[in-house]
Design a protein around this motif. Structure first.
Motif, PDB file in Angstrom:
ATOM      1  N   GLY A  24       0.843  -1.186   0.000  1.00 21.08           N
ATOM      2  CA  GLY A  24       0.000   0.000   0.000  1.00 21.08           C
ATOM      3  C   GLY A  24       0.878   1.236   0.000  1.00 21.08           C
ATOM      4  O   GLY A  24       2.087   1.145  -0.238  1.00 21.08           O
ATOM      5  N   GLY A  25       0.281   2.362   0.307  1.00 20.34           N
ATOM      6  CA  GLY A  25       1.009   3.615   0.279  1.00 20.34           C
ATOM      7  C   GLY A  25       2.083   3.711   1.334  1.00 20.34           C
ATOM      8  O   GLY A  25       3.094   4.387   1.145  1.00 20.34           O
ATOM      9  N   SER A  27       3.180   0.762   3.303  1.00 22.56           N
ATOM     10  CA  SER A  27       3.608  -0.532   3.836  1.00 22.56           C
ATOM     11  C   SER A  27       3.738  -1.577   2.736  1.00 22.56           C
ATOM     12  O   SER A  27       3.238  -1.396   1.626  1.00 22.56           O
ATOM     13  CB  SER A  27       2.574  -1.038   4.849  1.00 22.56           C
ATOM     14  OG  SER A  27       1.409  -1.439   4.164  1.00 22.56           O
ATOM     15  N   LYS A  47       2.861  -7.105   8.082  1.00 25.16           N
ATOM     16  CA  LYS A  47       2.747  -5.796   7.430  1.00 25.16           C
ATOM     17  C   LYS A  47       3.901  -4.932   7.911  1.00 25.16           C
ATOM     18  O   LYS A  47       3.955  -4.590   9.101  1.00 25.16           O
ATOM     19  CB  LYS A  47       1.390  -5.162   7.780  1.00 25.16           C
ATOM     20  CG  LYS A  47       1.146  -3.817   7.133  1.00 25.16           C
ATOM     21  CD  LYS A  47      -0.319  -3.382   7.288  1.00 25.16           C
ATOM     22  CE  LYS A  47      -0.574  -2.049   6.606  1.00 25.16           C
ATOM     23  NZ  LYS A  47      -1.989  -1.672   6.634  1.00 25.16           N
ATOM     24  N   GLU A 125      -3.303 -12.187  10.951  1.00 26.72           N
ATOM     25  CA  GLU A 125      -3.785 -13.453  10.400  1.00 26.72           C
ATOM     26  C   GLU A 125      -3.538 -13.434   8.886  1.00 26.72           C
ATOM     27  O   GLU A 125      -3.787 -12.415   8.234  1.00 26.72           O
ATOM     28  CB  GLU A 125      -5.291 -13.486  10.705  1.00 26.72           C
ATOM     29  CG  GLU A 125      -6.133 -14.383   9.884  1.00 26.72           C
ATOM     30  CD  GLU A 125      -7.634 -14.090  10.132  1.00 26.72           C
ATOM     31  OE1 GLU A 125      -7.987 -13.040  10.704  1.00 26.72           O
ATOM     32  OE2 GLU A 125      -8.427 -14.934   9.733  1.00 26.72           O
ATOM     33  N   LEU A 127      -4.573 -14.065   5.416  1.00 26.68           N
ATOM     34  CA  LEU A 127      -5.784 -14.340   4.633  1.00 26.68           C
ATOM     35  C   LEU A 127      -5.304 -14.971   3.329  1.00 26.68           C
ATOM     36  O   LEU A 127      -5.161 -14.309   2.302  1.00 26.68           O
ATOM     37  CB  LEU A 127      -6.571 -13.055   4.421  1.00 26.68           C
ATOM     38  CG  LEU A 127      -7.000 -12.361   5.729  1.00 26.68           C
ATOM     39  CD1 LEU A 127      -7.559 -10.978   5.468  1.00 26.68           C
ATOM     40  CD2 LEU A 127      -8.011 -13.216   6.478  1.00 26.68           C
ATOM     41  N   ASP A 189      -6.752  -2.843   6.702  1.00 26.30           N
ATOM     42  CA  ASP A 189      -6.306  -1.455   6.570  1.00 26.30           C
ATOM     43  C   ASP A 189      -7.114  -0.477   7.437  1.00 26.30           C
ATOM     44  O   ASP A 189      -7.998   0.222   6.950  1.00 26.30           O
ATOM     45  CB  ASP A 189      -6.339  -1.022   5.097  1.00 26.30           C
ATOM     46  CG  ASP A 189      -5.559   0.266   4.889  1.00 26.30           C
ATOM     47  OD1 ASP A 189      -5.117   0.853   5.894  1.00 26.30           O
ATOM     48  OD2 ASP A 189      -5.398   0.686   3.720  1.00 26.30           O
TER      49      ASP A 189
HETATM   50  N1  LIG Z   1      -3.853 -10.259   6.398  1.00 29.76           N
HETATM   51  C1  LIG Z   1      -3.539 -10.265   5.095  1.00 29.76           C
HETATM   52  N2  LIG Z   1      -3.466 -11.433   4.419  1.00 29.76           N
HETATM   53  C2  LIG Z   1      -3.138 -11.452   3.100  1.00 29.76           C
HETATM   54  N3  LIG Z   1      -2.865 -10.349   2.377  1.00 29.76           N
HETATM   55  C3  LIG Z   1      -2.918  -9.157   2.982  1.00 29.76           C
HETATM   56  C4  LIG Z   1      -3.261  -9.050   4.372  1.00 29.76           C
HETATM   57  N4  LIG Z   1      -3.241  -7.749   4.713  1.00 29.76           N
HETATM   58  C5  LIG Z   1      -2.908  -7.077   3.599  1.00 29.76           C
HETATM   59  N5  LIG Z   1      -2.713  -7.891   2.543  1.00 29.76           N
HETATM   60  C6  LIG Z   1      -2.315  -7.512   1.184  1.00 29.76           C
HETATM   61  O1  LIG Z   1      -1.492  -6.354   1.246  1.00 29.76           O
HETATM   62  C7  LIG Z   1      -2.101  -5.251   0.554  1.00 29.76           C
HETATM   63  C8  LIG Z   1      -1.794  -3.954   1.277  1.00 29.76           C
HETATM   64  O2  LIG Z   1      -2.365  -3.997   2.588  1.00 29.76           O
HETATM   65  P1  LIG Z   1      -2.975  -2.709   3.278  1.00 29.76           P
HETATM   66  O3  LIG Z   1      -4.106  -2.164   2.459  1.00 29.76           O
HETATM   67  O4  LIG Z   1      -3.281  -3.050   4.682  1.00 29.76           O
HETATM   68  O5  LIG Z   1      -1.723  -1.707   3.173  1.00 29.76           O
HETATM   69  P2  LIG Z   1      -1.671  -0.118   3.349  1.00 29.76           P
HETATM   70  O6  LIG Z   1      -0.240   0.315   3.249  1.00 29.76           O
HETATM   71  O7  LIG Z   1      -2.377   0.244   4.596  1.00 29.76           O
HETATM   72  O8  LIG Z   1      -2.496   0.365   2.097  1.00 29.76           O
HETATM   73  P3  LIG Z   1      -3.077   1.818   1.765  1.00 29.76           P
HETATM   74  O9  LIG Z   1      -1.992   2.623   1.156  1.00 29.76           O
HETATM   75  O10 LIG Z   1      -4.188   1.497   0.785  1.00 29.76           O
HETATM   76  O11 LIG Z   1      -3.594   2.393   3.037  1.00 29.76           O
HETATM   77  C9  LIG Z   1      -3.577  -5.612   0.469  1.00 29.76           C
HETATM   78  O12 LIG Z   1      -4.203  -5.030  -0.635  1.00 29.76           O
HETATM   79  C10 LIG Z   1      -3.523  -7.134   0.343  1.00 29.76           C
HETATM   80  O13 LIG Z   1      -3.254  -7.494  -0.998  1.00 29.76           O
END
Ligand SMILES: Nc1ncnc2c1ncn2[C@@H]1O[C@H](COP(=O)(O)OP(=O)(O)OP(=O)(O)O)[C@@H](O)[C@H]1O
Length: 442
Positions: A24-25, A27, A47, A125, A127, A189
């Motif tokens: 994501g943005g 992480s 993460k 967890e 997924l 998220d």
């Molecule tokens: N628990 C999980 N199990 C499997 N894949 C995951 C899990 N959590 C996140 N992901 C994968 O990682 C990606 C990024 O996660 P997440 O949206 O939490 O990151 P972020 O940095 O907070 O993103 P954003 O910039 O959208 O806020 C998700 O789109 C998904 O593909």
């Protein structure tokens, strides 16, 4: 398996897959094994947050959204622990009482002064085989109904716990398995979540709600956009009104439901944000109010909406919203009624709990397996399905934790797997996994 950065914490404790699960943005999320866990072969989602340039005032390298996410999951853990105690679930098994539509948290670490990649992480967890709702193809009308029902049950739970997710979108909802052939969603998220714990931790002034537009393009709500339309230079304007993010969750969920029902994309087809500038948000604002209708006098006053703004747009009405939803391809009258109470102005939006009791859901016996699953998990619905085929809820055995098969099926959704094997033997370590070093002296 290598971890970029090779710092002692991440490379020492976790075995991390080289290829990320997603990013994501702020992480990157990796599949990882935790050597400190009793079963070191168990896989998690790790993460790893990007450290920020040290904040001038506090010297912290932790992005505020990481704190938001961590604290929201803290609140949810407390809720699970309380529920576990009330349900006589033994200590150490509280994750059995975790809400089925929210990703479970196993630990975190926030080194607030470190700039090393890998010093801020969240262990979740896994997924496994999940894909975002936005990438699911061929969702049937009935699956779409089940998805909306689950979203409302999840939001009702979050809102009861005084948490607004703040960033509901089809990318932040993962589909990883099925209940009786129906998709089961998991919200991820919580970076933009809103809750008292974060407000206290970060010294935000009391009172709920944010000002200004934030979130994922396609899911901006009318109330967060109108000041951009009303003022040429709204930054810092005292006319920015606070808005309730719980109501925002309802609007965003309605947008997701429209996407699922019509196959349209929120950011491309429904409410596109042309440019991420104040002018772009101002244009989007006009588009949003054209859809919902502008507020009448009373609601305008409640929203702090200026007199005369968008005067050429008709005043909001449920019939007007339904007509536009029909043009987008929503045909079901029940769904139209539910959506007209979600994708509307904040004063007309119903709560998640109220919406989950709409006859569109409660009068559909085919939804029974989903409702029954929630009862089995210890989350009885606020309503009962009026059909003689519904068995009366029995005294609950300990809810069995769910287990996910390692690979997706070749359908658009992955399937439910075999029962868990690890929870009983994990008891001590289950708790231990939460006792990770927390350094968030912000
Ligand atoms: N628990 C999980 N199990 C499997 N894949 C995951 C899990 N959590 C996140 N992901 C994968 O990682 C990606 C990024 O996660 P997440 O949206 O939490 O990151 P972020 O940095 O907070 O993103 P954003 O910039 O959208 O806020 C998700 O789109 C998904 O593909």
């Amino acid at each position: 398996m290598a971890f970029k950065g090779h710092n002692a914490l991440a490379s020492g404790r976790f075995e991390v897959a080289a290829r990320p699960l997603g990013a994501g943005g702020h992480s990157t999320v990796f599949k990882a094994k935790d050597k400190a866990y009793a079963d070191p072969s168990r896989s998690f989602a790790l993460k790893v947050y990007d450290p920020q340039q040290p904040d001038e005032a506090a010297g912290s390298t932790v992005h505020p959204s990481n704190i938001n996410e961590m604290l929201a999951l803290d609140v949810l853990q407390s809720a699970a622990e309380t529920k576990a105690i009330a349900s006589s679930i033994p200590p150490g098994f509280y994750r059995r009482a975790w809400h089925p539509n929210v990703v479970r948290r196993y630990g975190h670490h926030m080194a607030s002064k470190s700039t090393r990649h890998g010093d801020q992480w969240l262990l979740l967890e896994l997924l496994e085989g999940a894909q975002s709702l936005g990438r699911c193809s061929e969702v049937s009308a009935f699956e779409a109904k089940a998805v909306l029902y689950e979203l409302l049950r999840m939001l009702a739970f979050l809102h009861q716990n005084d948490i607004a997710h703040g960033d509901i979108s089809s990318e932040n909802l993962l589909v990883c398995r099925k209940i009786e052939g129906l998709p089961l969603l998991n919200a991820i998220d919580f970076g933009l979540s809103v809750h008292a714990k974060a407000q206290q931790a970060m010294g935000a002034e009391s009172g709920r709600g944010f000002q200004g537009a934030r979130g994922t393009p396609g899911y901006f709500t009318p109330e967060m956009t109108w000041p951009y339309a009303a003022y040429s230079d709204p930054k810092g304007s005292p006319m920015f009104q606070r808005y309730d993010e719980r109501k925002g969750d309802i609007f965003q969920t309605g947008v997701v439901a429209v996407e699922v029902a019509t196959g349209k994309n929120a950011a491309k087809d429904l409410f596109p944000l042309g440019r991420a500038t104040k002018q772009g948000v101002a244009q989007l604002s006009r588009q949003l109010f054209t859809f919902t209708g502008r507020p009448g006098n009373e609601e305008a006053a409640a929203m702090g909406f200026p007199q005369g703004l968008f005067s050429e747009i008709e005043v909001s009405s449920a019939d007007g919203i339904k007509a536009k939803l029909r043009r987008w391809g929503v045909g079901d009258e029940g769904l139209l009624d539910v959506l007209s109470k979600m994708v509307c102005l904040p004063g007309s939006r119903r709560t998640a709990e109220e919406l989950s009791m709409h006859p569109y859901f409660t009068h559909d016996a085919a939804l029974q397996p989903v409702v029954k699953a929630y009862i089995d998990w210890g989350f009885p619905p606020p309503h009962t399905i009026p059909t003689p085929t519904v068995p009366a809820p029995l005294p609950l055995p300990l809810p069995q934790p769910t287990h996910i098969t390692p690979t997706a099926t070749n359908s658009s959704m992955a399937s439910i797997g075999s029962p868990p094997t690890d929870d009983e033997q994990m008891m001590e370590v289950d708790e231990e996994a939460d006792m990770m070093v927390i350094d968030h002296s912000l």
